[in-house]
Design a protein around this motif. Structure first.
Motif, PDB file in Angstrom:
ATOM      1  N   ASP A  28      41.996  42.598  36.536  1.00 32.10           N
ATOM      2  CA  ASP A  28      42.795  41.975  37.739  1.00 32.10           C
ATOM      3  C   ASP A  28      42.160  40.755  38.393  1.00 32.10           C
ATOM      4  O   ASP A  28      43.178  39.802  38.606  1.00 32.10           O
ATOM      5  CB  ASP A  28      42.707  43.142  38.649  1.00 32.10           C
ATOM      6  CG  ASP A  28      43.736  44.569  38.236  1.00 32.10           C
ATOM      7  OD1 ASP A  28      44.545  44.144  37.241  1.00 32.10           O
ATOM      8  OD2 ASP A  28      43.662  45.509  38.825  1.00 32.10           O
ATOM      9  N   GLU A  29      40.896  40.781  38.660  1.00 34.97           N
ATOM     10  CA  GLU A  29      40.520  39.748  39.038  1.00 34.97           C
ATOM     11  C   GLU A  29      40.483  38.302  38.349  1.00 34.97           C
ATOM     12  O   GLU A  29      40.675  37.188  38.880  1.00 34.97           O
ATOM     13  CB  GLU A  29      38.709  39.865  39.637  1.00 34.97           C
ATOM     14  CG  GLU A  29      38.946  40.885  40.543  1.00 34.97           C
ATOM     15  CD  GLU A  29      37.113  41.347  40.686  1.00 34.97           C
ATOM     16  OE1 GLU A  29      36.443  40.969  40.065  1.00 34.97           O
ATOM     17  OE2 GLU A  29      36.954  42.112  41.603  1.00 34.97           O
TER      18      GLU A  29
ATOM     19  N   GLN B 206      44.027  37.161  38.399  1.00 32.12           N
ATOM     20  CA  GLN B 206      44.303  36.404  39.803  1.00 32.12           C
ATOM     21  C   GLN B 206      43.742  35.004  39.815  1.00 32.12           C
ATOM     22  O   GLN B 206      44.438  34.042  40.302  1.00 32.12           O
ATOM     23  CB  GLN B 206      43.729  37.335  40.880  1.00 32.12           C
ATOM     24  CG  GLN B 206      44.262  36.551  42.207  1.00 32.12           C
ATOM     25  CD  GLN B 206      45.726  36.550  42.477  1.00 32.12           C
ATOM     26  OE1 GLN B 206      46.323  37.460  42.165  1.00 32.12           O
ATOM     27  NE2 GLN B 206      46.048  35.364  42.812  1.00 32.12           N
ATOM     28  N   GLU B 207      42.508  34.881  39.223  1.00 32.74           N
ATOM     29  CA  GLU B 207      41.823  33.601  38.913  1.00 32.74           C
ATOM     30  C   GLU B 207      42.796  32.583  38.216  1.00 32.74           C
ATOM     31  O   GLU B 207      42.939  31.503  38.425  1.00 32.74           O
ATOM     32  CB  GLU B 207      40.565  33.898  38.414  1.00 32.74           C
ATOM     33  CG  GLU B 207      39.571  32.635  38.497  1.00 32.74           C
ATOM     34  CD  GLU B 207      39.314  32.094  40.048  1.00 32.74           C
ATOM     35  OE1 GLU B 207      39.108  30.709  40.104  1.00 32.74           O
ATOM     36  OE2 GLU B 207      39.155  33.012  40.745  1.00 32.74           O
TER      37      GLU B 207
ATOM     38  N   LYS C 188      46.063  32.848  37.587  1.00 31.73           N
ATOM     39  CA  LYS C 188      47.085  32.474  38.345  1.00 31.73           C
ATOM     40  C   LYS C 188      46.795  31.324  39.420  1.00 31.73           C
ATOM     41  O   LYS C 188      47.727  30.629  39.470  1.00 31.73           O
ATOM     42  CB  LYS C 188      47.585  33.706  39.149  1.00 31.73           C
ATOM     43  CG  LYS C 188      48.357  34.697  37.993  1.00 31.73           C
ATOM     44  CD  LYS C 188      49.097  35.974  38.751  1.00 31.73           C
ATOM     45  CE  LYS C 188      49.467  36.839  38.053  1.00 31.73           C
ATOM     46  NZ  LYS C 188      49.716  38.165  38.725  1.00 31.73           N
ATOM     47  N   ASN C 189      45.642  31.388  40.161  1.00 31.01           N
ATOM     48  CA  ASN C 189      45.386  30.523  40.985  1.00 31.01           C
ATOM     49  C   ASN C 189      44.913  29.009  40.113  1.00 31.01           C
ATOM     50  O   ASN C 189      45.453  27.968  40.650  1.00 31.01           O
ATOM     51  CB  ASN C 189      44.042  30.724  41.781  1.00 31.01           C
ATOM     52  CG  ASN C 189      44.133  31.946  42.749  1.00 31.01           C
ATOM     53  OD1 ASN C 189      45.236  32.274  42.982  1.00 31.01           O
ATOM     54  ND2 ASN C 189      43.164  32.728  43.036  1.00 31.01           N
TER      55      ASN C 189
END
Length: 138
Positions: free
Chosen positions: A115-116, A119-120, A122-123
């Motif tokens: 998940d992390e 998210q990274e 996506k950023n």
């Protein structure tokens, strides 16, 4: 101390079988567990073995193959070995529970890490899109 957060996609194996029991079913399960916990001990196996030894002299005196077979099948196998098998199953189940708990912690960690990472990514994608927009505007 469990420092892992609950992950929405990872379910612990013991939670899969969690079901609220009601009424007579709850009572029957309770009685069954109590009896199983009493019979499934080495102390019970020792007690049954002593009872088994008291039955041995008449079997020896009878000097009959049928009585020996009956004695071994009904007394030794059923009375003495059953608690020993139950103890062995409890030991194996404890090992399986420990493995399931370790696997659950590992899967929770990996799912959280994924998940992390997502998210990274996506950023980073958002940053790359902004950079591309800035380079096109120049």
């Amino acid at each position: 101390m469990n420092t892992l957060k609950q992950h929405p996609q990872v379910i612990h194996p013991k939670d899969l079988l969690h079901k609220e029991l009601e009424g007579i079913t709850k009572f029957n399960y309770w009685i069954a567990v109590k009896i199983t916990n009493c019979v499934g001990t080495m102390w019970c196996a020792y007690a049954f073995f002593i009872i088994d030894l008291f039955m041995l002299p008449p079997v020896i005196k009878a000097n009959s193959v049928i009585i020996w077979v009956t004695y071994i099948a009904q007394t030794v196998l059923q009375l003495v070995l059953l608690p020993i098998i139950m103890v062995g199953q409890n030991v194996i189940q404890t090992q399986n529970d420990a493995k399931a708990d370790t696997d659950h912690k590992t899967l929770t960690y990996l799912a959280t890490l994924q998940d992390e990472q997502m998210q990274e990514l996506k950023n980073q994608t958002a940053i790359l899109v902004k950079l591309e927009e800035l380079s096109l505007n120049k």
